[in-house]
Every structure is written in structure tokens, then in C-alpha cells.
Design a protein around this motif. Structure first.
Motif, short mmCIF file in Angstrom:
data_model
loop_
_atom_site.label_atom_id
_atom_site.label_comp_id
_atom_site.label_asym_id
_atom_site.label_seq_id
_atom_site.Cartn_x
_atom_site.Cartn_y
_atom_site.Cartn_z
N PRO A 1 0.84 -1.20 0.00
CA PRO A 1 0.00 0.00 0.00
C PRO A 1 0.88 1.24 0.00
CG PRO A 1 0.00 -1.02 2.17
CD PRO A 1 0.74 -1.94 1.24
N PRO A 2 0.37 2.37 -0.53
CA PRO A 2 1.19 3.58 -0.56
C PRO A 2 1.55 4.06 0.84
CG PRO A 2 -1.01 3.99 -1.45
CD PRO A 2 -0.94 2.55 -1.11
N ALA B 1 3.21 6.22 -5.07
CA ALA B 1 3.88 5.44 -4.04
C ALA B 1 3.76 6.10 -2.67
CB ALA B 1 5.36 5.25 -4.40
N LYS B 2 3.48 7.40 -2.63
CA LYS B 2 3.32 8.12 -1.37
C LYS B 2 1.99 8.84 -1.37
CE LYS B 2 8.17 9.00 -0.36
NZ LYS B 2 9.16 10.03 -0.09
#
Length: 136
Positions: A41-42, A92-93
Motif C-alpha cells: 500500500p502507498p 507510491a506516497k
């Protein structure tokens, strides 16, 4: 009981028995991935959290003393850097909302800091002028 029927509840299955669908282990099924597979998960951006924390603390401290409006500037800088980092991470964040809130609270902290400095000069100036005129 025929050879194709499952054993009664609570007894172990016989050797070579496979459940319906050919999957063992009790996990998954049609359309569901097995546990442990997939993507991560991010992650939450630490810089976005820092932006929000410094922005809020800048508001609290900016009300007390104008110099702590500098903490609000740190919140603005952290928020801008976090939003750029989140945008460049391509999913990704996360934390764009936190970074934006850090920018906004940082701006409010700077405004409170400037206001408290202005009030300090206005009311401090009144005190100085009243002493010069002999008014106590």
C-alpha cells in the motif's frame, strides 16, 4: 458415505482429498489472490506530516510571540516540498491533503506572527510615547 463426499465436521480429511475448486489451505478462491501477494500500500509522506505539525505549532506559538511565526514558514516550506515529492512518487506516497493543510496552517501562523509583532510595536509604541509626554 461415498468416496466423493467430504468427511463429517471435525474429522481430518482422508489422504489425497482436495476441496472443491482444487485449492487447499482455506484461503483464496476464484477471483481472490492468495494472501501475501500483491503490491505494497502507498506510504504516508513523513514530510507532509511534518508540514502539518509545524503549521499547527506555528499557529499556537504565533499567537503567543511573533517570532514563532518562523515555525509557520517551516510548515510552508515542508508542505511545498512534500507535495512535490508526492507528485513525483506516482502514487507510491500519499498525504497531499496533509501537505496542503500544512501550507495553509503555516500561512495562518505567519499571519498571526506578523499580527502579534505589529501589535507589539503599536502598543509598545503607545507606552513609549506616553512616557515621553509624562502621561503615566
Amino acid at each position: 458415505m461415498s468416496s466423493n463426499e467430504p468427511p463429517p465436521y471435525g474429522t481430518p480429511p482422508p489422504e489425497g482429498y482436495t476441496p472443491y475448486g482444487g485449492q487447499g489451505g482455506g484461503y483464496g478462491g476464484y477471483g481472490y489472490p492468495q494472501p501475501g501477494y500483491g503490491h505494497q500500500p502507498p506510504a504516508q509522506s513523513g514530510m507532509a506530516i511534518a508540514a502539518l505539525v509545524t503549521g499547527i505549532s506555528g499557529i499556537v506559538l504565533g499567537c503567543c510571540c511573533g517570532l514563532f511565526g518562523l515555525v509557520g514558514i517551516a510548515g510552508i516550506v515542508c508542505g511545498v516540498m512534500a507535495r512535490k515529492d508526492i507528485r513525483e512518487s506516482h502514487g507510491a506516497k500519499t498525504g497531499d491533503g496533509l501537505a496542503l493543510a500544512g501550507i495553509i496552517t503555516g500561512a495562518v501562523a505567519v499571519a498571526f506572527g506578523l499580527l502579534s509583532i505589529a501589535l507589539l510595536f503599536v502598543y509598545g509604541g503607545i507606552g513609549v510615547f506616553s512616557e515621553l509626554n509624562g502621561d503615566y
